[in-house]
Design a protein around this motif. Structure first.
Motif, short mmCIF file in Angstrom:
data_model
loop_
_atom_site.label_atom_id
_atom_site.label_comp_id
_atom_site.label_asym_id
_atom_site.label_seq_id
_atom_site.Cartn_x
_atom_site.Cartn_y
_atom_site.Cartn_z
N LEU A 176 -8.48 -30.22 -4.18
CA LEU A 176 -9.64 -29.67 -3.46
C LEU A 176 -10.73 -29.43 -4.49
O LEU A 176 -10.45 -28.95 -5.60
N ARG A 177 -11.97 -29.77 -4.13
CA ARG A 177 -13.07 -29.54 -5.06
C ARG A 177 -14.31 -29.09 -4.29
O ARG A 177 -14.94 -29.89 -3.61
N PHE A 178 -14.62 -27.80 -4.39
CA PHE A 178 -15.87 -27.27 -3.86
C PHE A 178 -16.98 -27.55 -4.87
O PHE A 178 -16.76 -27.45 -6.07
N ARG A 179 -18.16 -27.89 -4.36
CA ARG A 179 -19.33 -28.11 -5.21
C ARG A 179 -20.55 -27.48 -4.54
O ARG A 179 -20.67 -27.51 -3.33
N ARG B 151 -20.43 -28.69 -0.65
CA ARG B 151 -19.49 -29.62 -0.04
C ARG B 151 -18.09 -29.31 -0.54
O ARG B 151 -17.90 -28.75 -1.62
N LEU B 152 -17.12 -29.69 0.27
CA LEU B 152 -15.71 -29.62 -0.10
C LEU B 152 -15.18 -31.03 -0.08
O LEU B 152 -15.16 -31.68 0.96
N PHE C 254 -10.19 -22.31 -5.79
CA PHE C 254 -9.58 -23.42 -5.07
C PHE C 254 -9.79 -24.79 -5.70
O PHE C 254 -9.21 -25.77 -5.23
N ASN C 255 -10.59 -24.91 -6.75
CA ASN C 255 -10.83 -26.23 -7.34
C ASN C 255 -9.67 -26.62 -8.26
O ASN C 255 -9.69 -26.35 -9.46
N ARG C 256 -8.68 -27.27 -7.66
CA ARG C 256 -7.55 -27.76 -8.45
C ARG C 256 -6.69 -28.68 -7.59
O ARG C 256 -6.90 -28.80 -6.40
N ASN C 257 -5.71 -29.28 -8.23
CA ASN C 257 -4.73 -30.08 -7.49
C ASN C 257 -3.57 -29.16 -7.14
O ASN C 257 -2.99 -28.53 -8.01
N PHE C 258 -3.25 -29.12 -5.86
CA PHE C 258 -2.20 -28.21 -5.39
C PHE C 258 -0.81 -28.83 -5.41
O PHE C 258 0.16 -28.18 -5.11
N PHE C 259 -0.73 -30.10 -5.79
CA PHE C 259 0.57 -30.75 -5.92
C PHE C 259 0.68 -31.37 -7.31
O PHE C 259 -0.12 -32.23 -7.67
#
Length: 192
Positions: free
Chosen positions: A100-103, A128-129, A182-187
């Motif tokens: 997920l990457r919020f900008r 944007r997400l 929340f800006n990271r890879n969750f898996f």
């Protein structure tokens, strides 16, 4: 008021394709809060919810992806909120699945939906997400229009609730907090 636009392509044949992650997130909101979408006064469906005193409009354009900006402009003509209170949710084939990457703002990054939104708003200054849909493919157009595999669909059941939380943090606390948390890879494991 905050407005969340989930981008995608209309029609059953596109429902679970990677390009439709924006629709899938808003569908998750719909199921979670038991709120129906209804036709808007333009090329979109919408629903409203209120969370902790915050009014949130969820919008799914009914145009195809490359004309998403038409619906975005129609909604903002009816609900003239500042662009900082608009969030556009899109897929991103340059990010690994599960990211997920919020900008705060930015270019279209090669995404036709974002390109259309930027064109119709005449601005890149909106949050944007970006949802990572996997960055291992030979043909980008085929990749974004292909359906998620069964393993990915199972993982989306874990990721969509996280993304919902991220959107609520954006609404209540702003884009910086959403980015920080929340800006990271969750898996961790790669998905093939």
């Amino acid at each position: 008021m905050h407005i969340v636009f989930g981008l995608g392509n209309p029609g059953k044949q596109y429902q679970f394709t990677r390009h439709n992650i924006g629709f899938l997130l808003l569908d998750y909101f719909q199921e979670y809060y038991k709120i129906p979408f209804q036709p808007g006064k333009g090329d979109y469906y919408f629903t409203r919810l209120e969370i902790d005193g915050e009014d949130i409009l969820l919008v799914k354009p009914t145009t195809y992806m490359n004309l998403s900006g038409v619906a975005v402009r129609q909604v903002l003509e009816q609900y003239p909120v500042p662009l900082q209170d608009v969030l556009v949710v899109v897929d991103d084939f340059q990010l690994p699945f599960g990211t997920l990457r919020f900008r705060k703002k930015g270019s279209d990054g090669g995404h036709n939906g974002l390109k259309s939104v930027i064109y119709y708003l005449e601005s890149e200054e909106f949050p944007r997400l970006r949802f990572g849909i996997g960055d291992h493919f030979e043909n980008a157009a085929e990749h974004v229009l292909s359906p998620f595999n069964q393993h990915e669909l199972k993982k989306l059941e874990e990721l969509l609730p996280v993304a919902r939380q991220g959107v609520l943090v954006w609404v209540k606390e702003g884009i910086e907090q959403a980015m920080n948390r929340f800006n990271r890879n969750f898996f961790e494991a790669k998905i093939n």
